[in-house]
Scaffold this active site. Structure first.
Site, PDB file in Angstrom:
ATOM      1  N   LYS A   1     -10.188 -24.257   0.946  1.00 20.07           N
ATOM      2  CA  LYS A   1     -10.911 -24.631   2.163  1.00 20.07           C
ATOM      3  C   LYS A   1     -12.197 -25.414   1.855  1.00 20.07           C
ATOM      4  CE  LYS A   1     -11.750 -22.462   6.630  1.00 20.07           C
ATOM      5  NZ  LYS A   1     -11.834 -23.476   7.483  1.00 20.07           N
TER       6      LYS A   1
ATOM      7  N   GLY B   1      -9.239 -13.712   4.869  1.00 20.00           N
ATOM      8  CA  GLY B   1      -8.482 -13.025   5.907  1.00 20.00           C
ATOM      9  C   GLY B   1      -9.371 -12.406   6.969  1.00 20.00           C
TER      10      GLY B   1
ATOM     11  N   GLU C   1     -21.138 -21.696   9.260  1.00 15.23           N
ATOM     12  CA  GLU C   1     -20.418 -22.711  10.021  1.00 15.23           C
ATOM     13  C   GLU C   1     -20.745 -22.571  11.501  1.00 15.23           C
ATOM     14  OE1 GLU C   1     -16.413 -23.752   8.179  1.00 15.23           O
ATOM     15  OE2 GLU C   1     -15.855 -23.285  10.253  1.00 15.23           O
TER      16      GLU C   1
ATOM     17  N   GLU D   1      -8.370 -28.520   8.691  1.00 18.36           N
ATOM     18  CA  GLU D   1      -7.632 -28.457   7.435  1.00 18.36           C
ATOM     19  C   GLU D   1      -6.519 -29.501   7.450  1.00 18.36           C
ATOM     20  OE1 GLU D   1      -5.858 -24.597   7.039  1.00 18.36           O
ATOM     21  OE2 GLU D   1      -4.533 -24.872   8.745  1.00 18.36           O
TER      22      GLU D   1
ATOM     23  N   ASN E   1      -2.512 -29.830   6.498  1.00 18.93           N
ATOM     24  CA  ASN E   1      -1.284 -29.138   6.119  1.00 18.93           C
ATOM     25  C   ASN E   1      -0.385 -30.108   5.379  1.00 18.93           C
ATOM     26  OD1 ASN E   1      -2.080 -26.719   7.355  1.00 18.93           O
ATOM     27  ND2 ASN E   1      -1.393 -27.474   9.332  1.00 18.93           N
TER      28      ASN E   1
ATOM     29  N   ARG F   1       2.743 -30.331   4.586  1.00 13.17           N
ATOM     30  CA  ARG F   1       4.176 -30.068   4.791  1.00 13.17           C
ATOM     31  C   ARG F   1       4.609 -30.717   6.094  1.00 13.17           C
ATOM     32  NH1 ARG F   1       1.431 -25.371   7.018  1.00 13.17           N
ATOM     33  NH2 ARG F   1       1.759 -25.536   9.250  1.00 13.17           N
TER      34      ARG F   1
ATOM     35  N   ARG G   1       8.248 -23.246  21.803  1.00 11.33           N
ATOM     36  CA  ARG G   1       8.864 -22.452  20.730  1.00 11.33           C
ATOM     37  C   ARG G   1       9.523 -21.218  21.335  1.00 11.33           C
ATOM     38  NH1 ARG G   1       4.792 -22.487  15.529  1.00 11.33           N
ATOM     39  NH2 ARG G   1       3.999 -24.620  15.801  1.00 11.33           N
TER      40      ARG G   1
END
Lengths: 457, 77
Positions: free
Chosen positions: A116, A164, A200, A288, A290, A292, A338
């Site tokens: 990160k 987490g 932040e 961020e 990703n 993929r 979804r």
């Protein structure tokens, strides 16, 4: 061009990748766990290899078993899909070390974007706006007070060594901050043996907007943005393209910043740069990247006419980008929902089971990406995504009408699914007006839980 | 012999995380309502509580084993 591809995944995305590969004339090898012997991706691939017991750790996350299957079947390439090993840098490295092509970026690119702080630094260096805050660790309250000038309040303080969600505090004003900062430092030192903290700005009301990029290691283009603000417990449930919140000026700024980041890190393959968009301040911030293909990629395909998975395969096969930026244009509006094996009337409790009968929606502008077939038993061991219903129409309004129509055609008997949620959302005035943010759905669900039983209109 | 069955299909876990000890060891006493394990169904976790009491529990399903609903997880004496 690649000749034979192993798909290191399951479910709808394995089916999606097999289709793209077969359309390009690439032979396909599926892998499956003991729980997936009857799965659709196993039926559709040219070959299939059992890689172990149901637990993902022993099958879909088992790098040695997957590599062995690829080598034994004579594959020259591996597509990781999303989830499982898709953003595991060691897997990318291992595939490459075995002499195969990894359909995705290098292990180093995955590692950089997976860290990160490093990713935030790379974005900042590429001129991509980042959420105001510390650039790395803050070790004392004097330095911290300087950072407050950029962040304002509320501000988040979190342990550098935490993770987490552990060790996070939010201060609403200076008095709270002066109290919380030394406390957080002491706690971080006690809990992690490291008193370093990050700070932040907290953006309380924001949209989640992300930009699809394609890159070949030398050049990069964007395929415009997706609006994914309708989320439950940080999981996207309804995605659209394009975003109704952006002016054309802001769209240009957002999309070109994503391209700058992809170029700066020498990115190769398909990737997504995620942003928070603060509508009131008219500001977007990098969250961020990703590395993929993402679940919601079809909405981009519907508005651009591209096959993103096929483009990934071409790039991995060594072809330069086939498209210049000017070749990518937006036509109409697309929405994806979804369909998960969850019961929205019971707080979205998981609902594995057997599909008794299945009626799939069709007609113009309707796409159904799924691994379902009548008689298929959904195993309880993996995530609950069953299918993605995607619609495309000339306007957003027409797309919502088409979504409602397609949902009314869809019938999945034997399982509870999230279909009632989407029927209710399509009829909701705020959704129709495009007036929502990332925390809107949670509040809506508290008020509208009673409307989510399948028997009601 | 009283048994404890899995209420759901999924993956059985004997502890709340890999770092923590099992909820119960073989031979432990079990009271009604005691948590004896977790079932993971589609990435969500559900506690398995005993509906019967016993002086000693014997697990017949191993940690991380796949189970179907109704599978016997443990026996009580």
């Amino acid at each position: 061009m690649l000749k034979k591809l192993l798909i290191a995944n399951r479910g709808e995305i394995a089916v999606r990748i097999i289709r793209a590969a077969q359309d390009l004339g690439i032979a396909t090898v599926a892998v499956y766990s003991d729980a997936d012997a009857t799965a659709l991706h196993v039926q559709l691939a040219d070959e299939a290899v059992n890689i172990g017991p149901p637990a993902a750790k022993k099958s879909y996350l088992n790098i040695a078993a997957i590599l062995k299957a690829a080598v034994d079947t004579g594959c020259d390439s591996v597509h990781p899909g999303y989830g499982f090993l898709a953003e595991n840098a060691s897997f990318s490295d291992a595939v490459t070390a075995a002499g195969l092509v990894f359909v995705g970026p290098s292990g180093d690119a995955i590692r950089l974007m997976g860290d990160k702080v490093a990713a935030r630094g790379a974005a900042h260096a590429a001129g991509v706006p980042i959420v105001p805050g510390s650039m790395g660790r803050v070790d004392g309250i004097v330095a911290a007070r300087h950072i407050l000038i950029d962040t304002g309040f509320p501000v988040m303080i979190k342990a550098a060594a935490g993770g987490g969600g552990r060790g996070i505090r939010i201060a609403q004003d200076l008095a709270e901050f002066e109290h919380a900062f030394p406390q957080a430092q002491a706690e971080a030192l006690a809990a992690f043996g490291d008193g370093g903290l990050y700070m932040e700005k907290v953006i309380t009301k924001a949209r989640h907007i992300e930009v699809q990029v394609l890159a070949d290691g030398t050049d990069a283009i964007h395929c415009f943005e997706r609006e994914c603000s309708l989320q439950r417990r940080r999981q996207k449930v309804w995605e659209e393209a394009p975003s109704m919140a952006l002016s054309s000026h802001l769209r240009d700024a957002l999309c070109s910043s994503a391209v700058r980041l992809a170029l700066a890190v020498g990115y190769s393959g398909a990737g997504t740069v995620e942003y928070l968009y603060d509508e009131d301040a008219n500001q977007f911030y990098f969250i961020e990247m990703n590395t993929r293909i993402q679940v919601e990629h079809p909405v981009t395909e519907m508005i651009t006419g591209l096959d993103l998975v096929a483009e990934m395969l071409r790039i991995a096969g060594g072809e330069p980008l086939r498209l210049a930026q000017a070749d990518v244009t937006v036509k109409g509006h697309a929405i994806e929902v979804r369909l998960n094996a969850e019961d929205p009337a019971r707080d979205f409790a998981p609902f594995p089971g057997t599909v008794e009968s299945l009626r799939i929606p069709g007609g113009p502008g309707v796409r159904f990406d799924s691994m379902l077939y009548p008689g298929y038993t959904v195993p309880p061991f993996y995530d609950s995504l069953l299918a993605k219903l995607i619609v495309h129409a000339e306007t957003r309004e027409a797309a919502i009408t088409r979504m409602a129509r397609a949902l009314s055609e869809l019938q999945i008997d034997g399982l509870k699914t999230t279909k009632p949620l989407f029927a209710a959302l399509a009829a909701d005035p705020s959704v129709q007006a495009g007036d929502f943010h990332t925390r809107w759905l949670e509040g809506w669900l508290e008020v509208n839980a009673a409307r989510l039983t399948p028997l009601q209109p | 012999m009283p048994v404890i069955q899995s209420p759901l299909p999924g993956t059985f876990y004997r502890s709340s995380s890999p770092e923590t000890p099992p909820f119960k060891q073989d031979g432990d006493a079990v009271a009604v309502g005691d948590v004896i394990g977790l079932i993971e169904v589609m990435k969500s976790f559900h506690e398995v509580k005993s509906e019967v009491a016993g002086s000693a529990i014997t697990f017949v399903t191993d940690n991380e084993d796949p189970v179907m609903a109704g599978a016997v997880l443990a026996e009580l004496s």
